[in-house]
Design a protein around this motif. Structure first.
Motif, short mmCIF file in Angstrom:
data_model
loop_
_atom_site.label_atom_id
_atom_site.label_comp_id
_atom_site.label_asym_id
_atom_site.label_seq_id
_atom_site.Cartn_x
_atom_site.Cartn_y
_atom_site.Cartn_z
N ASP A 28 38.55 13.07 14.47
CA ASP A 28 37.93 11.79 14.78
C ASP A 28 36.83 11.91 15.83
O ASP A 28 35.73 11.38 15.66
N SER A 29 37.12 12.60 16.94
CA SER A 29 36.09 12.74 17.98
C SER A 29 34.95 13.65 17.52
O SER A 29 33.80 13.44 17.89
N SER A 30 35.27 14.64 16.69
CA SER A 30 34.22 15.53 16.19
C SER A 30 33.28 14.79 15.25
O SER A 30 32.05 14.93 15.33
N ILE A 136 34.73 6.40 22.34
CA ILE A 136 36.07 6.81 21.94
C ILE A 136 36.23 6.73 20.42
O ILE A 136 35.87 5.72 19.81
N GLY A 137 36.78 7.78 19.83
CA GLY A 137 36.91 7.88 18.38
C GLY A 137 38.12 7.19 17.80
O GLY A 137 38.87 7.80 17.01
N LEU A 138 38.34 5.95 18.16
CA LEU A 138 39.45 5.16 17.61
C LEU A 138 38.95 4.48 16.34
O LEU A 138 38.07 3.63 16.38
N TYR A 172 33.53 3.31 16.00
CA TYR A 172 34.17 3.18 14.69
C TYR A 172 34.65 1.76 14.45
O TYR A 172 34.55 1.24 13.34
N ARG A 173 35.21 1.14 15.47
CA ARG A 173 35.66 -0.24 15.33
C ARG A 173 34.47 -1.17 15.09
O ARG A 173 34.52 -2.07 14.25
N CYS A 269 48.68 11.61 23.14
CA CYS A 269 47.77 11.11 24.17
C CYS A 269 46.36 11.04 23.60
O CYS A 269 45.88 12.00 23.00
N ALA A 270 45.72 9.91 23.79
CA ALA A 270 44.43 9.68 23.15
C ALA A 270 43.41 10.77 23.49
O ALA A 270 42.69 11.25 22.61
N VAL A 271 43.33 11.15 24.75
CA VAL A 271 42.32 12.12 25.17
C VAL A 271 42.56 13.49 24.51
O VAL A 271 41.62 14.27 24.33
#
Length: 274
Positions: A28-30, A136-138, A172-173, A269-271
């Motif tokens: 997701d973050s990538s 943030i890649g949420l 993303y949201r 953990c999100a991070v």
């Protein structure tokens, strides 16, 4: 500045702030790093990875590939920079924290000191007192629960830091990007998924206590030397055995029947895992 999120279109217009994209080595973050570089090439995004020194080799390889694709340096930060200890071959930031700051008590879901010390603190140190946005890649299709914050209705959103100078942004949201689109972004960039997804559902340290039994067994099969290192951390203190898996030692785990791995990492953990 507060922790209230700001829309990505408004954030990228702020030329007086830093624009920080924390990457974990996960999909997701990538994908977010690639997406933002393509979406807003005029913005000076800074990419940062908090390296615990105990990451999977697949994670490091994937970050190297990501760096080549986006054409921007990924800043590798470490908690070691905050410890007043000499650098030694083989000494990791995790070892320093574990033995010199937490008396050998392993982190666990109930005591996630590793997240705060190894991931969040170096990230916050990198930003310092500057006004910054944290992208943030949420994804739009997930309701993640994880440190910091939760994705449950009525609760505060997932954030990487609670520092007042760091404002969360959820591209993303805002842009309605789901799991399928994340996969498309990675494939179109020529990056694809990290290799560890063949046997693991998450990024993070090789001995992450959130791993499923099947993931621990996958570690044993793919990286037996790392599995043995993880076993060496398990200790007995004050009559209580401290293990990575609640109620089981890694000796127990390797003798259990092979378990399937759930494709969705429900805890974490999100991070570390976004």
């Amino acid at each position: 500045m507060s922790l209230v999120a700001i829309n990505v279109d408004d954030a990228v217009k702020d030329t007086g702030a830093r624009h920080i994209v924390p990457v974990s080595g996960g999909k997701d973050s990538s994908a977010l790093a690639v997406y933002l570089k393509q979406r807003n090439p005029e913005v000076n995004f800074e990419y940062v990875f908090s390296d615990t020194g105990v990451e999977l080799p697949e994670t490091i390889d994937y970050l190297d590939r990501l760096e080549n694709i986006i054409g921007v340096k990924i800043h590798r930060v470490s908690a070691m920079e905050m410890f007043d200890v000499a650098e030694k071959p083989g000494r990791t930031a995790f070892d320093v924290a574990l033995f010199e700051h937490f008396a050998g008590f392993l982190p666990s879901p109930r005591a996630r000191w590793c997240t705060r010390i190894m991931k969040i603190a170096p990230f916050e140190r990198f930003i310092g007192g500057n006004r910054a946005y944290s992208y943030i890649g949420l994804r739009a299709d997930e309701n993640r629960v994880g440190y910091l914050g939760t994705g449950t209705a009525g609760a505060k959103p997932v954030v990487i830091s609670e520092k007042p100078n760091i404002t969360p942004v959820y591209p993303y949201r805002d842009d309605a990007i789901d799991l399928a689109e994340v996969g498309r972004i990675l494939d179109s960039a020529g990056l694809g998924l990290p290799d560890y997804y063949e046997w693991r559902s998450r990024s993070g340290c090789y001995f992450c206590f959130y791993q499923q039994i099947g993931e621990w067994q996958g570690l044993k099969e793919r990286h037996p030397e790392l599995y043995e290192k993880a076993k060496a951390y398990e200790t007995m203190k004050k009559g209580r055995k401290y293990t990575w898996v609640d109620g089981r030692s890694l000796d127990d785990v390797e003798n259990m029947p092979r378990r399937a791995v759930k494709s969705k990492a429900e805890d974490g953990c999100a991070v570390c895992h976004l």
